[in-house]
Write a protein that holds these residues in place. Sequence first.
Motif, short mmCIF file in Angstrom:
data_model
loop_
_atom_site.label_atom_id
_atom_site.label_comp_id
_atom_site.label_asym_id
_atom_site.label_seq_id
_atom_site.Cartn_x
_atom_site.Cartn_y
_atom_site.Cartn_z
N PHE A 62 0.82 -1.21 0.00
CA PHE A 62 0.00 0.00 0.00
C PHE A 62 0.86 1.26 0.00
CE2 PHE A 62 -3.41 -2.71 2.15
CZ PHE A 62 -4.07 -2.93 0.96
N GLU A 63 1.93 1.26 0.77
CA GLU A 63 2.83 2.41 0.80
C GLU A 63 3.45 2.66 -0.57
OE1 GLU A 63 5.60 1.63 3.95
OE2 GLU A 63 4.05 1.76 5.49
N ALA A 64 3.84 1.60 -1.25
CA ALA A 64 4.43 1.73 -2.59
C ALA A 64 3.39 2.28 -3.57
CB ALA A 64 4.98 0.40 -3.07
N GLN A 65 2.16 1.77 -3.48
CA GLN A 65 1.10 2.28 -4.36
C GLN A 65 0.90 3.77 -4.17
OE1 GLN A 65 -2.27 -0.17 -3.31
NE2 GLN A 65 -2.08 -1.35 -5.22
N ILE A 66 0.87 4.20 -2.93
CA ILE A 66 0.65 5.61 -2.62
C ILE A 66 1.83 6.45 -3.11
CG2 ILE A 66 0.43 7.25 -0.71
CD1 ILE A 66 -1.15 4.89 0.71
N LYS A 67 3.04 5.98 -2.81
CA LYS A 67 4.24 6.71 -3.21
C LYS A 67 4.33 6.87 -4.73
CE LYS A 67 9.28 6.20 -3.10
NZ LYS A 67 10.38 5.32 -2.68
N TYR A 68 4.16 5.77 -5.45
CA TYR A 68 4.27 5.83 -6.90
C TYR A 68 3.06 6.51 -7.55
CZ TYR A 68 8.41 3.03 -6.37
OH TYR A 68 9.66 2.59 -6.00
N GLY A 69 1.92 6.42 -6.91
CA GLY A 69 0.75 7.15 -7.40
C GLY A 69 0.97 8.65 -7.35
N LYS A 70 1.52 9.13 -6.24
CA LYS A 70 1.80 10.56 -6.12
C LYS A 70 2.85 11.01 -7.14
CE LYS A 70 0.37 11.48 -1.43
NZ LYS A 70 -0.38 12.72 -1.49
N LYS A 71 3.88 10.19 -7.35
CA LYS A 71 4.89 10.52 -8.35
C LYS A 71 4.28 10.58 -9.75
CE LYS A 71 9.14 8.84 -6.21
NZ LYS A 71 10.25 7.89 -6.34
N PHE A 72 3.41 9.62 -10.04
CA PHE A 72 2.78 9.56 -11.35
C PHE A 72 1.93 10.81 -11.60
CE2 PHE A 72 -0.78 8.40 -14.12
CZ PHE A 72 -0.09 7.96 -15.23
N VAL A 73 1.15 11.20 -10.60
CA VAL A 73 0.29 12.38 -10.73
C VAL A 73 1.16 13.62 -10.92
CG1 VAL A 73 -1.30 13.89 -9.47
CG2 VAL A 73 -1.64 11.42 -9.45
N GLU A 74 2.21 13.75 -10.13
CA GLU A 74 3.09 14.92 -10.23
C GLU A 74 3.75 14.99 -11.61
OE1 GLU A 74 7.13 16.76 -8.17
OE2 GLU A 74 6.28 14.90 -7.40
N ARG A 75 4.28 13.88 -12.07
CA ARG A 75 4.96 13.87 -13.37
C ARG A 75 3.98 14.11 -14.52
NH1 ARG A 75 9.14 8.88 -12.27
NH2 ARG A 75 10.49 10.05 -10.85
N SER A 76 2.80 13.55 -14.42
CA SER A 76 1.80 13.75 -15.46
C SER A 76 1.38 15.22 -15.55
CB SER A 76 0.57 12.88 -15.21
OG SER A 76 0.91 11.53 -15.27
N ALA A 77 1.14 15.82 -14.40
CA ALA A 77 0.76 17.23 -14.38
C ALA A 77 1.89 18.11 -14.91
CB ALA A 77 0.37 17.66 -12.96
N ASN A 78 3.11 17.80 -14.53
CA ASN A 78 4.25 18.58 -15.03
C ASN A 78 4.42 18.42 -16.54
OD1 ASN A 78 4.87 19.66 -12.54
ND2 ASN A 78 6.35 18.06 -12.04
N ALA A 79 4.19 17.21 -17.04
CA ALA A 79 4.29 16.98 -18.48
C ALA A 79 3.21 17.76 -19.22
CB ALA A 79 4.19 15.49 -18.79
N ALA A 80 2.00 17.76 -18.69
CA ALA A 80 0.91 18.51 -19.32
C ALA A 80 1.20 20.00 -19.31
CB ALA A 80 -0.41 18.22 -18.61
N ARG A 81 1.72 20.50 -18.19
CA ARG A 81 2.07 21.93 -18.13
C ARG A 81 3.18 22.25 -19.14
NH1 ARG A 81 1.60 20.84 -12.42
NH2 ARG A 81 -0.34 21.76 -11.68
N SER A 82 4.13 21.35 -19.27
CA SER A 82 5.21 21.54 -20.20
C SER A 82 4.70 21.57 -21.65
CB SER A 82 6.27 20.44 -20.03
OG SER A 82 7.30 20.58 -20.96
N LEU A 83 3.79 20.66 -21.96
CA LEU A 83 3.22 20.63 -23.32
C LEU A 83 2.46 21.90 -23.64
CD1 LEU A 83 1.98 16.94 -23.53
CD2 LEU A 83 3.80 17.99 -24.87
N TRP A 84 1.77 22.43 -22.66
CA TRP A 84 1.02 23.68 -22.85
C TRP A 84 1.90 24.90 -22.64
CZ3 TRP A 84 -3.63 24.78 -24.82
CH2 TRP A 84 -4.51 23.73 -25.02
N ARG A 85 3.14 24.66 -22.23
CA ARG A 85 4.11 25.76 -21.94
C ARG A 85 3.53 26.72 -20.92
NH1 ARG A 85 6.27 26.88 -28.05
NH2 ARG A 85 7.05 24.77 -28.35
N LEU A 86 3.05 26.15 -19.82
CA LEU A 86 2.45 26.96 -18.76
C LEU A 86 3.47 27.39 -17.72
CD1 LEU A 86 -0.85 24.94 -18.29
CD2 LEU A 86 -0.54 27.11 -19.47
N GLU A 87 4.56 26.66 -17.58
CA GLU A 87 5.56 27.03 -16.57
C GLU A 87 6.89 27.26 -17.21
OE1 GLU A 87 4.03 24.97 -12.56
OE2 GLU A 87 5.28 23.73 -13.82
#
Length: 81
Positions: A56-81
Amino acid sequence: MVESISNLGSNLLSVKRAKKFAAWYIDTSEKVANQAIDFQASATQWAKETRLAPIFEAQIKYGKKFVERSANAARSLWRLE
């Protein structure tokens, strides 16, 4: 010629609006995903002292990383940051 200049201005405004909407959508989606992960963490508190805890700890840890990286990738594609 005047029409093409006004069309250019309206196109720029629509691009700005699209970027603003994309930023809002990415931020909102990131918050909702993190809330779901936090709910999962609280729902699995019962397993804290069991053999399932590391899973469960691994699921939570990697889930948070996945969400963070996905959001950063989307912001990068839209050139928001």
